[in-house]
Design a protein around this motif. Structure first.
Motif, PDB file in Angstrom:
ATOM      1  N   GLY A  80      18.220   3.796 -24.415  1.00 53.80           N
ATOM      2  CA  GLY A  80      19.078   2.817 -25.086  1.00 53.80           C
ATOM      3  C   GLY A  80      19.341   3.068 -26.551  1.00 53.80           C
ATOM      4  O   GLY A  80      19.841   2.187 -27.261  1.00 53.80           O
ATOM      5  N   HIS A  81      19.040   4.260 -27.018  1.00 59.31           N
ATOM      6  CA  HIS A  81      19.280   4.588 -28.419  1.00 59.31           C
ATOM      7  C   HIS A  81      20.722   5.059 -28.611  1.00 59.31           C
ATOM      8  O   HIS A  81      21.337   5.622 -27.703  1.00 59.31           O
ATOM      9  N   GLU A  82      21.232   4.841 -29.803  1.00 59.04           N
ATOM     10  CA  GLU A  82      22.548   5.359 -30.161  1.00 59.04           C
ATOM     11  C   GLU A  82      22.401   6.843 -30.505  1.00 59.04           C
ATOM     12  O   GLU A  82      21.404   7.247 -31.111  1.00 59.04           O
ATOM     13  N   ILE A  83      23.393   7.622 -30.124  1.00 60.83           N
ATOM     14  CA  ILE A  83      23.376   9.056 -30.423  1.00 60.83           C
ATOM     15  C   ILE A  83      24.574   9.384 -31.298  1.00 60.83           C
ATOM     16  O   ILE A  83      25.705   9.021 -30.990  1.00 60.83           O
ATOM     17  N   GLY A  84      24.290  10.046 -32.407  1.00 52.68           N
ATOM     18  CA  GLY A  84      25.321  10.520 -33.313  1.00 52.68           C
ATOM     19  C   GLY A  84      25.213  12.026 -33.450  1.00 52.68           C
ATOM     20  O   GLY A  84      24.216  12.636 -33.055  1.00 52.68           O
ATOM     21  N   SER A  85      26.236  12.609 -34.024  1.00 50.36           N
ATOM     22  CA  SER A  85      26.249  14.053 -34.262  1.00 50.36           C
ATOM     23  C   SER A  85      25.624  14.369 -35.615  1.00 50.36           C
ATOM     24  O   SER A  85      25.842  13.660 -36.595  1.00 50.36           O
ATOM     25  N   HIS A  86      24.894  15.460 -35.634  1.00 50.91           N
ATOM     26  CA  HIS A  86      24.322  15.970 -36.889  1.00 50.91           C
ATOM     27  C   HIS A  86      24.854  17.376 -37.153  1.00 50.91           C
ATOM     28  O   HIS A  86      24.209  18.170 -37.811  1.00 50.91           O
ATOM     29  N   SER A  87      26.043  17.651 -36.590  1.00 49.51           N
ATOM     30  CA  SER A  87      26.728  18.943 -36.636  1.00 49.51           C
ATOM     31  C   SER A  87      26.215  19.816 -35.490  1.00 49.51           C
ATOM     32  O   SER A  87      25.317  19.409 -34.749  1.00 49.51           O
ATOM     33  N   PHE A  88      26.770  20.984 -35.345  1.00 50.84           N
ATOM     34  CA  PHE A  88      26.268  21.909 -34.332  1.00 50.84           C
ATOM     35  C   PHE A  88      25.235  22.852 -34.948  1.00 50.84           C
ATOM     36  O   PHE A  88      24.148  23.018 -34.429  1.00 50.84           O
ATOM     37  N   TRP A  89      25.602  23.470 -36.072  1.00 48.29           N
ATOM     38  CA  TRP A  89      24.789  24.537 -36.653  1.00 48.29           C
ATOM     39  C   TRP A  89      23.915  24.104 -37.826  1.00 48.29           C
ATOM     40  O   TRP A  89      23.178  24.920 -38.381  1.00 48.29           O
ATOM     41  N   HIS A  90      23.991  22.850 -38.271  1.00 44.79           N
ATOM     42  CA  HIS A  90      23.203  22.360 -39.399  1.00 44.79           C
ATOM     43  C   HIS A  90      23.519  23.127 -40.678  1.00 44.79           C
ATOM     44  O   HIS A  90      22.622  23.541 -41.432  1.00 44.79           O
TER      45      HIS A  90
END
Length: 139
Positions: A80-90
């Motif tokens: 039930g957590h929200e998922i966001g993007s942290h980029s692909f390659w950091h």
């Protein structure tokens, strides 16, 4: 008793130890698969800790992680957590061109979707790198 007018926010960046920015020893993504990973073990510990306390959070997941550990992304989502993007390659946003940034975010979202998560409403820039001069990334 908790104050109903107070909102608390909790988030985690889901990346591995070798995704550090600007460290020459781990800067080459072609070498990342050879490094021992701790991301599954440590993220499962976070998930279990949150489960025990009935807490949900936002998990900013690297596309690279979602690509290699889709079960981990599904586990985060299933709890039930929200998922966001942290980029692909950091990579720092302020070191990328607009085109490179667009491709990186697209690839990250594609990896998260391929892991089975359709909703990804947020983005967290690696190392807080949307700085003066890189505001173009907001578009």
């Amino acid at each position: 008793m908790p104050d109903p007018d107070v909102t608390h926010a909790l988030s985690f960046d889901i990346e591995d130890w070798f995704h550090m920015v600007e460290i020459d020893a781990v800067d080459d993504p072609d070498r990342w698969d050879a490094f021992p990973s701790i991301v599954e073990r440590e993220t499962e510990w976070i998930l279990e800790t949150l489960r025990k306390r009935g807490i949900t959070a936002t998990f900013y997941v690297l596309g690279w992680i979602a690509d290699r550990y889709p079960d981990l992304v599904r586990s985060i989502d299933r709890d039930g957590h929200e998922i966001g993007s942290h980029s692909f390659w950091h990579r720092r946003v302020d070191t990328l061109t607009r085109e490179e940034f667009h491709a990186d975010v697209r690839d990250s979202l594609d990896a998260i979707r391929a892991a089975g998560v359709d909703r990804c409403p947020g983005f967290r820039a690696p190392t807080f790198s949307i700085v003066p001069g890189a505001e173009w990334a907001f578009d």
